[in-house]
Design a protein around this motif. Sequence first.
Motif: not given
Length: 657
Positions: A52-58, A78-88
């Motif tokens: 559903a999502a990933i850490f691009v960078n952590r 710091k963290e940066d999360v990219l949401h890959l799906k609608d249901q997040t």
Amino acid sequence: MECQNKALVSAGKEGIMKKTFLSLSFVMVVMSTFGQSSDVWQEFKSKFPDEAAIFVNRSEIQNIVIKADSLQVFSDVKEDVLHLKDQTEFLSGRRVYGSHFTQVNNLKARTLVWDKNRYKEMDVTSFKKNSDRDRGIFYDDSYYYSFDFPSVALRNRTQLEYTENIRDPKFLSGYVFQSYLPQVKSSFIVKASKDVTLFYEVMNDPNKLVQFKKSEKGGIVTYEWFAENMPASKSEDNSPSARYYVPHVVCYVKSFETKKGKVNVLSDLNDLYRWYYTFIKDLNKESSPELTSIVEKIKASSKNELDLVKNVFYWVQTNIQYIAFEQGMRGLIPHNGSYICEKRYGDCKDMANLIVNMLKLANVKAYHTWIGTRDLPYRYTKVPTPLVDNHMIATYVAADGKYYFLDATSDHTAFGLPSSMIQGKEALISIDENKFEVKEVPVMSMDRSVMTDSMSIKIEGTQLVGTGRSELSGYSKVFGGYELDRAEQDHVKRYVTRLLGKGSNKFYLDTYSLGDLEDRDKTTKINYTFRVADYFQKLGEEMYINLNLNKDFYNTYINVETRKAPKDNEYQYVKYEVVELAIPDDYVIDYLPPNATHHADLVGYDMTYQSLPGKILFTKKFYVNYLMMNPSSFQEWNDAVKKVSEAYRESIILKKK
């Protein structure tokens, strides 16, 4: 039961704090270095199609600075999360934790909303500070900021950053490289003066996923651990703290140099002990008349020294209510024994100190003892830091050299039985100002915790009707006691039904009575009557009855391909069952199943069937012999489950005369 000395663990993350799921995310991350392009989403969507999502960078960057004659420590998280799906949407709510020892500052969060081939920033404007109180915590200075990311949706990114000010360098907790989401990049960087000496080690990384490099520039030494494409750490049933099995770094300060010379922080276990001793050195200077009188009465009624120690232990268990109180240094320093005696409540260190105080008044030596529960994977002899412990008990050493580990927070535990949560853990025993001892608490053998269940059953119409007697000893008694010693009788009956339930969901507990529940030195007895509807089957002149009324671990296979976490067990035990079936007058035995046996290290059983005049006697011994089952033993478990499940399918056959 467990005393969470949060002042010792608040600076920790993941399992060291009490948060298990989001705390892994709170060990944090670096802002993304990828450009503002839809190609980022396209790239990672194909790379992580099921996520559903990933850490691009952590990332976490920890700075250790010498100021005058002391150390200052702060971390940029710091963290940066990219949401890959609608249901997040479930990822929109977040928490960031702090405490007296780890102050959270400069908290910022935003959502990058993908719109017309570019990102637009939407800042989080509301951060709510909340008191973080566990159930059973009377006062707790831990807190958390809660907030919600706006517009959490497909292609958007949520970013978080803040600073942690760590008020004492002894509370460094390292970094966990797995979290609840996969991570493209994850890094932990420590920047320290060259005059600071560190201990560091990567743990649980047999495949060398975490890389390391060290450099020096301008008198600053940079230690960098980094990893790419780390999988998510999945939540699995009965798994221990993630630090038992996921890759992580333990890093702490051993010493540093000043103009006045070398300053030890945690160079070895002696440094940790000297610091801990300051928490207890001024305790119990005076004792109240009330406490002195109580001790004198206990002493007068005791047969010998060992009996006196037992009676003091039982008095504290019975009369002092466990209520945790964690505020700053109060999370480390016990109250005086007289104060706890007067108030009649305290936390683990208060109860431990009261035992030491009372035995001292009776001219018996007992010792303050620091220990970690089995939630924590570390040992004093390996990692001499506050990461190791979160609990305090008292220790008594008998004339024959036997050690008694006295944990009064476990109020149903018998004298001589350590609380289940400290089995196998190293105890740091304070002998005097300059002397201590490290002693491993023994793991109690399975024969110390026994449940027996004996029943007589007969057939009445379409039902099995029976009477039974069950007895619980050791940890079976302890854990049963927490459920049976309740004011709500409906709860008690539901528990007895779960404990003794036979055959199917058509089991009905008609009556039950309890005996010796409060007597820690005797087994708990449960006498009961019951019936089970529609349990047996008639085919023509034959009747089929399965005498395995309890089918422990039936078909409980472990998926050896997908499960990565070990399996944790509270205690080792043996369970005995005896079933006596009255044969109806117009039936005879047509078939008895063969006896079955399987003995393995982790689990085993013996089942026997015996024909006696007018009845059949079925006996079963079933044992579980592990506290933690590592993945290398999963196949052994599955082999045993297969055999016992096959044995459970056997039924006796009665035939009409």
